[in-house]
Design a protein around this motif. Structure first.
Motif, PDB file in Angstrom:
ATOM      1  N   ALA A 111      48.224  56.603  78.365  1.00 43.35           N
ATOM      2  CA  ALA A 111      48.994  57.042  77.203  1.00 43.35           C
ATOM      3  C   ALA A 111      48.202  56.913  75.903  1.00 43.35           C
ATOM      4  N   SER A 112      46.958  56.476  75.986  1.00 45.00           N
ATOM      5  CA  SER A 112      46.179  56.199  74.770  1.00 45.00           C
ATOM      6  C   SER A 112      46.013  57.405  73.861  1.00 45.00           C
ATOM      7  N   GLY A 113      45.968  58.590  74.410  1.00 44.87           N
ATOM      8  CA  GLY A 113      45.770  59.788  73.607  1.00 44.87           C
ATOM      9  C   GLY A 113      47.059  60.440  73.129  1.00 44.87           C
ATOM     10  N   VAL A 114      48.198  59.782  73.367  1.00 42.58           N
ATOM     11  CA  VAL A 114      49.487  60.349  72.989  1.00 42.58           C
ATOM     12  C   VAL A 114      49.991  59.686  71.707  1.00 42.58           C
ATOM     13  N   ALA A 115      50.339  60.483  70.724  1.00 41.83           N
ATOM     14  CA  ALA A 115      50.944  59.953  69.500  1.00 41.83           C
ATOM     15  C   ALA A 115      52.389  59.575  69.816  1.00 41.83           C
ATOM     16  N   LEU A 116      52.675  58.286  69.685  1.00 42.52           N
ATOM     17  CA  LEU A 116      53.996  57.784  70.055  1.00 42.52           C
ATOM     18  C   LEU A 116      54.730  57.224  68.844  1.00 42.52           C
ATOM     19  N   PRO A 117      56.049  57.367  68.811  1.00 42.52           N
ATOM     20  CA  PRO A 117      56.818  56.722  67.752  1.00 42.52           C
ATOM     21  C   PRO A 117      56.819  55.210  67.967  1.00 42.52           C
ATOM     22  N   GLY A 118      57.237  54.474  66.977  1.00 44.49           N
ATOM     23  CA  GLY A 118      57.209  53.019  67.045  1.00 44.49           C
ATOM     24  C   GLY A 118      58.320  52.390  67.854  1.00 44.49           C
ATOM     25  N   ASN A 119      59.303  53.165  68.275  1.00 49.09           N
ATOM     26  CA  ASN A 119      60.450  52.615  68.987  1.00 49.09           C
ATOM     27  C   ASN A 119      60.859  53.496  70.155  1.00 49.09           C
ATOM     28  N   ASP A 120      61.494  52.856  71.140  1.00 48.65           N
ATOM     29  CA  ASP A 120      62.129  53.612  72.221  1.00 48.65           C
ATOM     30  C   ASP A 120      63.190  54.526  71.605  1.00 48.65           C
ATOM     31  N   PHE A 121      63.501  55.608  72.302  1.00 48.87           N
ATOM     32  CA  PHE A 121      64.492  56.528  71.744  1.00 48.87           C
ATOM     33  C   PHE A 121      65.140  57.373  72.825  1.00 48.87           C
ATOM     34  N   TRP A 122      66.278  57.923  72.455  1.00 49.28           N
ATOM     35  CA  TRP A 122      66.919  59.041  73.154  1.00 49.28           C
ATOM     36  C   TRP A 122      66.829  60.223  72.205  1.00 49.28           C
ATOM     37  N   LEU A 123      66.512  61.388  72.729  1.00 49.64           N
ATOM     38  CA  LEU A 123      66.509  62.623  71.943  1.00 49.64           C
ATOM     39  C   LEU A 123      67.492  63.575  72.605  1.00 49.64           C
ATOM     40  N   ILE A 124      68.487  63.978  71.835  1.00 51.20           N
ATOM     41  CA  ILE A 124      69.557  64.829  72.344  1.00 51.20           C
ATOM     42  C   ILE A 124      69.339  66.259  71.866  1.00 51.20           C
ATOM     43  N   ASP A 125      69.217  67.172  72.813  1.00 46.01           N
ATOM     44  CA  ASP A 125      69.079  68.608  72.532  1.00 46.01           C
ATOM     45  C   ASP A 125      67.961  68.927  71.547  1.00 46.01           C
ATOM     46  N   GLY A 126      66.935  68.081  71.494  1.00 48.81           N
ATOM     47  CA  GLY A 126      65.813  68.338  70.594  1.00 48.81           C
ATOM     48  C   GLY A 126      66.208  68.367  69.133  1.00 48.81           C
TER      49      GLY A 126
END
Length: 175
Positions: A111-126
């Motif tokens: 996952a090193s090359g993936v820009a990740l947000p700082g927190n876990d999340f749920w994303l609903i319908d984008g």
């Protein structure tokens, strides 16, 4: 103005096409898992054939969401070798799958090359994010809602990048 945090039935009930969940911690200490984790550590394992013994309201909610045509996907980024808690999650993931979730695992080194947000999340319908906040010890520190377009794009892009590289549950083997 901050958005109010809906209940899980309200949040997943609002989904019309997709609900994706990204988990990035190696351990969680959420209250509702304290007993089951302790039982697992003592050697208890759910019998997949005894659905009545492990089915719970959360799985009803997921099954109902999927039953309405919503695709529910969960991706977990994990360190390897995996933590004891991750083994616990792995052993119980068959319940998520039985409810209709699609689950994949991504070793953290990949996952090193993936820009990740700082927190876990749920994303609903984008369009709508539910951030999951945790204390340093892994206890829940509450949720927060956002519909900020930049944050939505970050989460959507991060999830899809993780999903593309992650291993389907049935193919992921923990060591």
């Amino acid at each position: 103005m901050p958005l109010s945090v809906p209940t899980w039935p309200e949040l997943l009930g609002s989904a019309t096409s997709s609900a994706v969940h990204l988990e990035m911690r190696d351990s969680y200490a959420v209250d509702y898992e304290t007993g089951p984790f302790a039982e697992w550590r003592a050697g208890f394992r759910h019998d997949p054939a005894d659905r009545e013994s492990w089915w719970r309201p959360w799985l009803d909610l997921i099954q109902g969401t999927v039953g309405r045509g919503v695709v529910v996907r969960r991706a977990r980024i994990v360190s390897e070798p995996v933590s004891e808690y991750t083994r616990f999650l792995y052993d119980g993931t068959f319940t998520n799958i039985a409810a209709g979730e699609l689950v994949r695992w991504l070793p953290r080194r990949q996952a090193s090359g993936v820009a990740l947000p700082g927190n876990d999340f749920w994303l609903i319908d984008g369009r709508l994010i539910r951030w999951n906040h945790f204390t340093g010890e892994g206890a829940s520190a509450g949720g927060e809602m956002s519909d900020d377009p930049a944050a939505v794009k970050l989460c959507a892009d991060a999830f899809e990048a993780v999903w593309e590289h992650a291993i389907p549950h049935d193919n992921y083997k923990i060591s």
